[in-house]
Design an enzyme around this catalytic site. Sequence first.
Site, PDB file in Angstrom:
ATOM      1  N   GLY A   1      20.789 -63.216 -20.195  1.00 34.31           N
ATOM      2  CA  GLY A   1      21.710 -63.975 -21.021  1.00 34.31           C
ATOM      3  C   GLY A   1      22.740 -64.650 -20.130  1.00 34.31           C
ATOM      4  N   CYS A   2      23.213 -65.823 -20.532  1.00 33.84           N
ATOM      5  CA  CYS A   2      24.172 -66.548 -19.683  1.00 33.84           C
ATOM      6  C   CYS A   2      25.497 -65.797 -19.577  1.00 33.84           C
ATOM      7  CB  CYS A   2      24.377 -67.972 -20.185  1.00 33.84           C
ATOM      8  SG  CYS A   2      24.773 -68.101 -21.947  1.00 33.84           S
ATOM      9  N   ASN A   3      25.965 -65.223 -20.690  1.00 30.18           N
ATOM     10  CA  ASN A   3      27.187 -64.418 -20.636  1.00 30.18           C
ATOM     11  C   ASN A   3      26.966 -63.164 -19.791  1.00 30.18           C
ATOM     12  OD1 ASN A   3      28.366 -66.223 -22.453  1.00 30.18           O
ATOM     13  ND2 ASN A   3      27.855 -64.975 -24.228  1.00 30.18           N
TER      14      ASN A   3
END
Length: 342
Positions: free
Chosen positions: A148-150
């Site tokens: 996930g980017c976060n």
Amino acid sequence: MSHKIAILGASGYTGAELVRLIATHPGMQIVALSADRKAGQSMGAVFPHLRHLDLLELVTIDQIDFGGVDLVFCALPHATSQEVIRELPKTVKIVDLSADFRLRDAAAYEKWYGKPHAAPEQQAEAVYGLTEFYRDEIRAARLVAGTGCNAATGQFALRPLIAAGVIDLDEIVIDLKTGVSGAGRSLKENLLHAELSEGTHAYSAGGTHRHLAEFDQEFSAVAGRPVQVQFTPHLLPANRGILATVYVRGSAETVHETLRAAYADEPFLEVLPFGELPSTRHVRGSNFCHLGVVGDRIAGRAVVVAALDNLTKGSSGQALQNANLMLGNAETEGLMLAPVFP
């Protein structure tokens, strides 16, 4: 040698970002682009910024002959990827950009995503795609699960600190701001310009965001014992970028030196001089992540700030970085483009 590449879900933001990056990659050739609702259209019609490229027409997945494909980028929605990847030929390497193979525990996937895992056999062979920490496994993998980017942003700020034991593992707070492209390209009322612009808001607060599953999995594995962080994301009225402000208990100077030493030889991770903080505008459109550290007025506390582009280092750039390793290319190939500024 030019490797033949297929991109599934090319009509979404991450699919378009993959096309942009691969367009100038000397060792890759795009031989198939899939879409669902936009099948039959050209990429130039769907994404006018790509109209100068000589690209194939968008087709449905069942129209693709995977016999001559070396690697597939799967940029499909969550849950869809499991069904599609389960049916792909065993000879094809796969980089999945969805959440479908990120969690090693099928029970954890069901808990966080609300449905049983549909491809447990493929899950067993999937390698977590945080490149800087899983290089050897990624080189040998057939299936790599993009982060996930976060989750990637928070891990870049914290993994070396957890591994080195220089912070209190029970007092970690991640306050994160993210651009709206992280929500995808589908029409949503709350993402309309009139609903989003000129304001910002927290969402999935109180421990409900799905990327917490990745933090739990990865931080606990690094520490060798359970680690849970507080995490609150905020939606910014900006197209791209993530800025994570991480609060930890520990010596700020030691935190900075630990990050500097850990990332000294990493081509995409830049630790700024002590006391300097990064900005999303300095990494826009690039595969770089900038990290900064400052001390707090309260003794024994530090603030780590990490900035990256959610569509590049947080997703499609990371995917290409992993694909380079899987195909035997130089890891940085096609990815050293400078950020776009201003």
